[in-house]
Structures are given as C-alpha cells and as structure tokens.
Design an enzyme around this catalytic site. Sequence first.
Site, PDB file in Angstrom:
ATOM      1  N   ASP A 189       0.995  -1.023  -0.389  1.00  0.00           N
ATOM      2  CA  ASP A 189       0.062  -0.147   0.291  1.00  0.00           C
ATOM      3  C   ASP A 189       0.766   1.442  -0.254  1.00  0.00           C
ATOM      4  OD1 ASP A 189      -1.801   1.847   0.359  1.00  0.00           O
ATOM      5  OD2 ASP A 189      -2.829   1.160   2.116  1.00  0.00           O
ATOM      6  N   HIS A 194       0.533   8.297   3.411  1.00  0.00           N
ATOM      7  CA  HIS A 194       1.690   7.034   5.030  1.00  0.00           C
ATOM      8  C   HIS A 194       2.949   7.457   5.299  1.00  0.00           C
ATOM      9  CE1 HIS A 194      -2.232   5.498   5.731  1.00  0.00           C
ATOM     10  NE2 HIS A 194      -2.190   4.607   4.389  1.00  0.00           N
ATOM     11  N   ILE A 209       0.456   8.893   8.201  1.00  0.00           N
ATOM     12  CA  ILE A 209      -0.522   8.391   9.445  1.00  0.00           C
ATOM     13  C   ILE A 209      -0.523   6.528   9.168  1.00  0.00           C
ATOM     14  CG2 ILE A 209      -3.165   9.513  10.134  1.00  0.00           C
ATOM     15  CD1 ILE A 209      -4.308   8.552   8.519  1.00  0.00           C
ATOM     16  N   GLY A 212      -4.824   1.626   8.567  1.00  0.00           N
ATOM     17  CA  GLY A 212      -5.712   1.706   9.240  1.00  0.00           C
ATOM     18  C   GLY A 212      -5.076  -0.519   8.802  1.00  0.00           C
TER      19      GLY A 212
END
Length: 285
Positions: A189, A194, A209, A212
């Site tokens: 990903d 990120h 961040i 998830g």
Amino acid sequence: MTIDYDKLINWKFDDIEQTYTSKDTILYALGVGLSMDPLDMDQLRFTYEEDLLALPTMAVVLAYPGFFLKQPEFGVDWVKVLHGEQGIEIHKPLPAEGTVVGTTKITEIIDKGEGKGALMYSTREVREKSSGDLLATLTSTTFCRGDGGFGGPKVEAPKPHELPDRAPDSVVELPTLKQAALIYRLSGDFNPLHADPRVATAAGFKAPILHGLGTLGVAGHAIVKQACGYDPAKLKSLRLRFSSPVYPGETIQTEMWHDEDVTSFRCRVKERDIVVLNNGYARIG
C-alpha cells in the site's frame, strides 16, 4: 460526479496472481511490529526464516486488486473514500511462501442519502494456486463520504458486533515504531498519505498516519499472542470497524473479552486515550 451504480455493481475484476516469498512474510510481520524484542522466541517464529510462520492477518495484503475506485468511470469521489470495516475468514493457515490468486467482487452498494454518503461492500477470495484451496475470504466495507443520493438501494446497514458490557478480561499493550508506516507500505500500500508529511498535512493530519490495515495487524498480533498462545492456526476469523487513525510511534492497547471461542476486542491509543479500532470480533478454534 455521481456513482454509476450499474457499472460498479456489475464490474468484473481480473483475477490477481501474486507470488510471495519468506522475505515478504517476514517484512509484513516486521511492519506490524513483531520482534521489537529480537530475543522474544515466540515472535521470532514470524520474523526468522527457520520454520517460518505467517501471521493470519497477512491475508489482507495478498492478491489485492489496488485502489480501483480511483477509476473515473465509476463516478466515485475517491478523495473522500474511507475504509470503514474489514473482515478476515481464515479457511486454511497461510503458507509462509507461495503463489496465490485473488478474486474480487462488489456485493452491495447502499445509498445512505444525499449528504450522508454511500457504503460499498466487497469480497475477495484468496486461493492457493497450486492446490486451488481457499485460504481466506476478505470482506471490506468502504465508506464513500461524498457519494450519497445517487438513487441506489437504501437498505439498512448490518449492525456491528456488540462488545460485552463489563471490564475487559485482558489487555495487551504493544508499541509501534515511528517508522512503522514506512515499513508496512512495502507490503503493497503505497498511498503517500502514510509516508509524505506534505500529503498528510494537506489531508488534515499533523503527520503521516499508520495504514488502517497496519493497525489491524497490531490488533491481530495481540489476539494471536493472548488468545491463541502464538499459534496462528487458532485464529479462524476476525472483523472490526475502523474509528480513528494511529500515528506511528503511538502505543496500541488491545482490550479483550474472552467468551468460549469468541474474543471481542477494541483498540485504543494509550497516549491520546482514543479508540482507533472498535466492535472487534475474533473466533478462536
């Protein structure tokens, strides 16, 4: 821009074939925080090639079709898309290396109404290519915040798993590395949210961040540790709801309720005392 319901619900995805090695399996485990203590022999089983085991949650990164909602013909406001829920059903322990084939389909799109967004449900089956055996079924709920009112079905969304009304039976506290997202993204990903502070700031965050699904991997580690005694074959299924982002370097506390073969759970960030994963359900066998 309006969702093209017929095109999206009837879209035929190409099967995705992926060959992964023990190096990929180790990289995934490191990305979700295993072996911060390199002398922990239980965790070393997932990060050292001798008799290597795969974490069951690694299924989420296998044979993934990519961020298909970005394609303009679907009419989705992809910038406002959020990952709402994720489920994993493990049918057979993941091999530490091999070739898998992923088959994805969209099963339902719910119109919540003008200004309320839409929910898209999708399923991915991951099979071992050599045997054809089904390894995992992955279910995902995508919240399309900017796409309500397109005229689609307005059925009631399924209710999330309800947590027990008592204090947790156990709590596992796991730190995350400050570079956790930079490691996790190498499992497939590559969203710059990120990694790039400029992109994160533009999106309204103080810093990049954690993915998830990276947070999900930390929760999966806590469950494999506490409820499965580090035997990954005991985790049969897991599902949860994403509720808030995690910043790399924060500490994740997984609160668990153990009832026979079901472990209910939620995760909170210790430093900010905020729930980041909620309504968690894991079946242990």
